[in-house]
Design a protein around this motif. Structure first.
Motif, PDB file in Angstrom:
ATOM      1  N   ILE A   1      -7.554  32.521  43.346  1.00 44.32           N
ATOM      2  CA  ILE A   1      -6.156  32.157  43.310  1.00 44.32           C
ATOM      3  C   ILE A   1      -5.314  33.631  43.029  1.00 44.32           C
ATOM      4  O   ILE A   1      -4.097  33.625  43.567  1.00 44.32           O
ATOM      5  N   GLY A   2      -5.911  34.389  42.364  1.00 44.45           N
ATOM      6  CA  GLY A   2      -5.279  35.696  42.265  1.00 44.45           C
ATOM      7  C   GLY A   2      -4.270  35.770  40.851  1.00 44.45           C
ATOM      8  O   GLY A   2      -3.433  36.867  40.610  1.00 44.45           O
ATOM      9  N   VAL A   3      -4.654  35.000  39.816  1.00 47.89           N
ATOM     10  CA  VAL A   3      -4.193  34.967  38.557  1.00 47.89           C
ATOM     11  C   VAL A   3      -4.965  35.780  37.554  1.00 47.89           C
ATOM     12  O   VAL A   3      -5.982  35.425  37.543  1.00 47.89           O
ATOM     13  N   PRO A   4      -4.348  36.722  36.863  1.00 43.13           N
ATOM     14  CA  PRO A   4      -5.190  37.586  35.762  1.00 43.13           C
ATOM     15  C   PRO A   4      -5.376  36.609  34.703  1.00 43.13           C
ATOM     16  O   PRO A   4      -4.629  35.607  34.330  1.00 43.13           O
ATOM     17  N   PHE A   5      -6.521  36.922  33.979  1.00 44.69           N
ATOM     18  CA  PHE A   5      -7.001  36.153  32.872  1.00 44.69           C
ATOM     19  C   PHE A   5      -7.455  36.899  31.679  1.00 44.69           C
ATOM     20  O   PHE A   5      -8.006  38.301  32.109  1.00 44.69           O
ATOM     21  N   SER A   6      -7.616  36.449  30.472  1.00 45.75           N
ATOM     22  CA  SER A   6      -8.184  36.996  29.351  1.00 45.75           C
ATOM     23  C   SER A   6      -9.296  36.056  28.917  1.00 45.75           C
ATOM     24  O   SER A   6      -8.927  34.814  28.977  1.00 45.75           O
ATOM     25  N   VAL A   7     -10.380  36.248  28.350  1.00 51.13           N
ATOM     26  CA  VAL A   7     -11.364  35.453  27.716  1.00 51.13           C
ATOM     27  C   VAL A   7     -11.309  35.554  26.180  1.00 51.13           C
ATOM     28  O   VAL A   7     -11.014  36.579  25.843  1.00 51.13           O
ATOM     29  N   VAL A   8     -11.333  34.402  25.390  1.00 49.67           N
ATOM     30  CA  VAL A   8     -11.319  34.504  23.938  1.00 49.67           C
ATOM     31  C   VAL A   8     -12.479  33.696  23.570  1.00 49.67           C
ATOM     32  O   VAL A   8     -12.405  32.680  24.077  1.00 49.67           O
ATOM     33  N   MET A   9     -13.410  34.334  22.640  1.00 56.42           N
ATOM     34  CA  MET A   9     -14.571  33.643  22.306  1.00 56.42           C
ATOM     35  C   MET A   9     -14.008  32.611  20.918  1.00 56.42           C
ATOM     36  O   MET A   9     -13.246  33.555  19.866  1.00 56.42           O
TER      37      MET A   9
END
Length: 213
Positions: A129-137
């Protein structure tokens, strides 16, 4: 206005907890949309309204109406629009809809193998889709070697996708206890480690989405 979708195709990873914390902790006027049919976040907002708390506001409508709900919020001066998404075991329509309208996505996960193994699929959809993201544990215990290894693996996974990992959230009672008061840990126990974790997470999200890093 900045739209943030909190997504992971696995339940029980902390999407609602993080969505609620962002919706209360971000500066300015916030509105939250609950895409989960269980309605956990919707009920949480309604309980807050009964207590006279007006932040965040609740966006109500079918998920197909999200573009219109977002446009309405922006026209009304809302600063942040948070989307709390459901787990999608049988389809991806809701997830894709939530990501397609987002400026940024937060992807919570726990250390469990079932949680981590599902994450790459969610990442691929966001990338398509082209959306930036960040992961959080979530529910991180730095004393456990397994958790340290999982966090390192998540950092590698995110880097390979050109994205980042946010500061982990520890498994602390205040996150759970605060729900009984229809609050977040920041409101319920402001001096707690749980509150500090969420304050730092909110600060990171603000910096990333506003290009302040």
């Amino acid at each position: 206005m900045i739209v943030i979708s909190v997504v992971h195709q696995k339940g029980g990873v902390g999407k609602s907890t993080i969505s609620q914390a962002l919706a209360t902790g971000l500066d300015g006027q916030t509105r939250i949309y609950d895409a989960d049919h269980q309605g956990t976040t919707s009920r949480w907002v309604e309980r807050r309204q009964e207590d006279g708390v007006d932040k965040p506001e609740l966006a109500v409508g079918r998920i197909e109406q999200l573009p219109d709900l977002i446009s309405q919020a922006e026209n009304e001066g809302v600063n942040w629009f948070i989307i709390d998404t459901p787990p999608e075991h049988s389809g991806e329509v809701n997830l894709r809809t939530a990501l397609s309208v987002a400026d940024f996505a937060v992807m919570p996960t726990r250390a469990g193998a079932n949680d981590v193994q599902v994450l790459p699929k969610t990442m691929r959809i966001a990338r398509q889709i082209g959306v930036p993201f960040s992961v959080v544990m979530n529910e991180y215990d730095g004393r456990r070697s397994l958790h340290k290894q999982v966090l390192a693996d998540l950092e590698d996974m995110a880097t390979r996708n050109g994205q980042t990992v946010l500061r982990p959230l520890r498994s602390l009672a205040a996150h759970q206890d605060s729900t009984y008061a229809a609050q977040t840990a920041i409101e319920y126990a402001p001096s707690s480690d749980a509150a500090r974790d969420m304050i730092l997470l909110t600060r990171e999200v603000t910096q990333i989405t506003r290009g302040e890093q």
